[in-house]
Design a protein around this motif. Structure first.
Motif, PDB file in Angstrom:
ATOM      1  N   LYS A 132       0.848  -1.189   0.000  1.00 40.23           N
ATOM      2  CA  LYS A 132       0.000   0.000   0.000  1.00 40.23           C
ATOM      3  C   LYS A 132       0.887   1.244   0.000  1.00 40.23           C
ATOM      4  O   LYS A 132       1.889   1.303   0.711  1.00 40.23           O
ATOM      5  N   ARG A 133       0.505   2.235  -0.785  1.00 35.54           N
ATOM      6  CA  ARG A 133       1.339   3.420  -0.906  1.00 35.54           C
ATOM      7  C   ARG A 133       0.468   4.629  -1.165  1.00 35.54           C
ATOM      8  O   ARG A 133      -0.677   4.507  -1.626  1.00 35.54           O
ATOM      9  N   THR A 134       0.999   5.810  -0.897  1.00 33.73           N
ATOM     10  CA  THR A 134       0.277   7.053  -1.116  1.00 33.73           C
ATOM     11  C   THR A 134       0.646   7.632  -2.469  1.00 33.73           C
ATOM     12  O   THR A 134       1.834   7.787  -2.784  1.00 33.73           O
ATOM     13  N   ASP A 135      -0.341   7.932  -3.274  1.00 28.18           N
ATOM     14  CA  ASP A 135      -0.107   8.524  -4.584  1.00 28.18           C
ATOM     15  C   ASP A 135       0.286   9.980  -4.392  1.00 28.18           C
ATOM     16  O   ASP A 135      -0.502  10.783  -3.890  1.00 28.18           O
ATOM     17  N   PRO A 136       1.510  10.392  -4.778  1.00 30.89           N
ATOM     18  CA  PRO A 136       1.918  11.789  -4.571  1.00 30.89           C
ATOM     19  C   PRO A 136       1.106  12.787  -5.384  1.00 30.89           C
ATOM     20  O   PRO A 136       1.021  13.963  -5.026  1.00 30.89           O
ATOM     21  N   ALA A 137       0.492  12.325  -6.481  1.00 32.11           N
ATOM     22  CA  ALA A 137      -0.285  13.247  -7.315  1.00 32.11           C
ATOM     23  C   ALA A 137      -1.653  13.547  -6.710  1.00 32.11           C
ATOM     24  O   ALA A 137      -2.112  14.689  -6.729  1.00 32.11           O
TER      25      ALA A 137
END
Length: 439
Positions: A132-137
């Protein structure tokens, strides 16, 4: 500054100039095996490192290794590769690769220098995709990316690196040594989802779909196992009857749409071009649609279709235009609710049909031909699910075998006499042939 001596090899063939504390610039002109040459230059921390860099540059030139681009980024490399392949890729493939690049590659790798990306960096990148990761955009949390999508990204990156190597901009392809891990080898494991209906669920779904004008294509999928794009690409001219009276549809193309654009092309593989014979239920769906189209062509205002002509779609909208896949997916959800079955995608109908045929004991070769698979192994690997009823039947079969093993075997001829004390039967011996004299 160290001067150059003409005709000498080693670092003496170049120049080393001190530019400041801990900074030395080196220059050397090298020649490649094909006779071309170029000027190499760089910086080093010490004079010894600069001299070694000159020697290394000469050795690389002798081996035909040209210098890498120090300005090419991963973003430039991949976008140029996609632009070059656009003429040979199918529209759907180009759109899919572009979407993968924008969503998963651009934000993480586009700004990096292509020459500085090694196998270790790519392994770390694929590991990040598996978490799981955070989308920087957007700032949203993205779920782990599936193995199939990661493989497509790997193919895209590997192709871009290969093209850059062919253009002389890079030397190595790090994607050769860094691949996404499959779930069986430690990769991300996504919870398995139900992708097919049981026979009872498929029957309830087909019955509900036959009562809905917009769900008739879904009922057709359930009875034939066609892909959604193959069914929507069918025309009335694709319905034929053979000499024995069997009715079939000729599958030779597929139709899809994305981002508001319609695309029609050949089937997924060459084996996808096939005949699919229709059961009485599937033929009833076509006849039902024929009657509805005939009425709609005469009564619907602003009808823009071609009615029942050979080139007209077999499953049109009310106004005669080809039905869209996104509309059919919405109808799929509605029909699943009506039939009280799990909400699956239209492709699950193809999956369900293949699973049912295999579980019923049909010939895998014939099932593969019906589904348009080039290899029977594909059919068996994807559609040979173990249904609950099949497992229960298998358990009964094993119990029967154990029961039969406990029963006394019927004695064969002569066997009962041996048990009663009669002399056992012996195999008659044959005398060996006389030896030949050596000459």
């Amino acid at each position: 500054m160290t001067g150059t001596r003409k005709g000498r090899a080693g670092w003496h063939a170049g120049t080393v100039e001190e530019k400041g504390p801990g900074r030395y610039r080196w220059r050397v002109r090298v020649r490649y095996p094909d006779g071309t040459g170029e000027r190499r230059t760089g910086t080093a921390r010490t004079k010894t490192e600069a001299q070694k860099a000159i020697i290394d540059a000469q050795k690389e030139a002798d081996d035909g290794k040209r210098r890498v681009s120090s300005s090419l980024t991963v973003g430039q490399m991949v976008t140029e590769f996609m632009e070059a392949k656009k003429a040979t890729w199918a529209d759907r493939t180009a759109w899919n690769n572009n979407a993968l690049y924008e969503r998963h590659v651009a934000t993480a790798l586009a700004h990096l220098k292509a020459a500085g990306v090694d196998a270790r960096a790519l392994r770390a990148y694929f590991k990040t995709l598996s978490e799981k990761r955070t989308d920087p955009a957007t700032g949203k949390t993205r779920p782990p990316l599936g193995y199939s999508a990661q493989r497509q990204i790997h193919v895209l990156l590997s192709g871009a690196f290969k093209r850059a190597i062919g253009d002389g901009l890079l030397r190595e392809n790090p994607a050769q040594h860094a691949r996404p891990l499959s779930p069986s080898k430690g990769g991300a494991k996504v919870a398995a989802k139900v992708k097919h209906f049981t026979p009872d669920e498929l029957a309830r779904f087909a019955e509900a779909a036959r009562l809905d004008r917009f769900a008739l294509p879904l009922a057709f999928l359930a009875f034939t196992g066609l892909r959604i794009g193959e069914a929507l690409a069918l025309t009335w001219g694709d319905v034929h009857e053979d000499k024995e009276g069997g009715v079939y549809v000729s599958v030779s193309k597929t139709r899809s749409e994305f981002q508001g654009t319609y695309y029609e092309g050949s089937t997924k593989t060459a084996a996808g071009q096939r005949r699919v014979y229709l059961s009485p239920e599937a033929l009833h769906v076509i006849e039902d649609m024929r009657g509805r189209v005939k009425v709609e062509a005469a009564q619907v205002d602003r009808y823009v279709g071609a009615g029942l002509q050979a080139h007209a779609p077999l499953f049109p909208s009310v106004d005669g235009r080809p039905m869209r896949q996104d509309v059919l997916r919405a109808v799929m959800r509605r029909t699943c609710v009506t039939a009280h079955v799990p909400a699956l995608s239209p492709h699950a109908l193809r999956h369900s049909a293949g699973t049912y045929l295999i579980s019923r004991g049909e010939d895998p070769v014939s099932v593969a031909a019906m589904l348009g698979h080039a290899q029977v192994s594909t059919t068996l690997n994807i559609y040979s699910h173990a249904l609950p009823d099949k497992l229960r039947g298998l358990a009964f079969g094993l119990a029967d075998l154990r029961g039969k093993a406990e029963e006394p075997a019927t004695p064969k001829t002569g066997e009962g006499e041996a048990k009663a004390g009669a002399a056992p039967l012996r195999r008659s011996s044959r005398k060996a042939a006389p030896r030949r004299k050596r000459t």
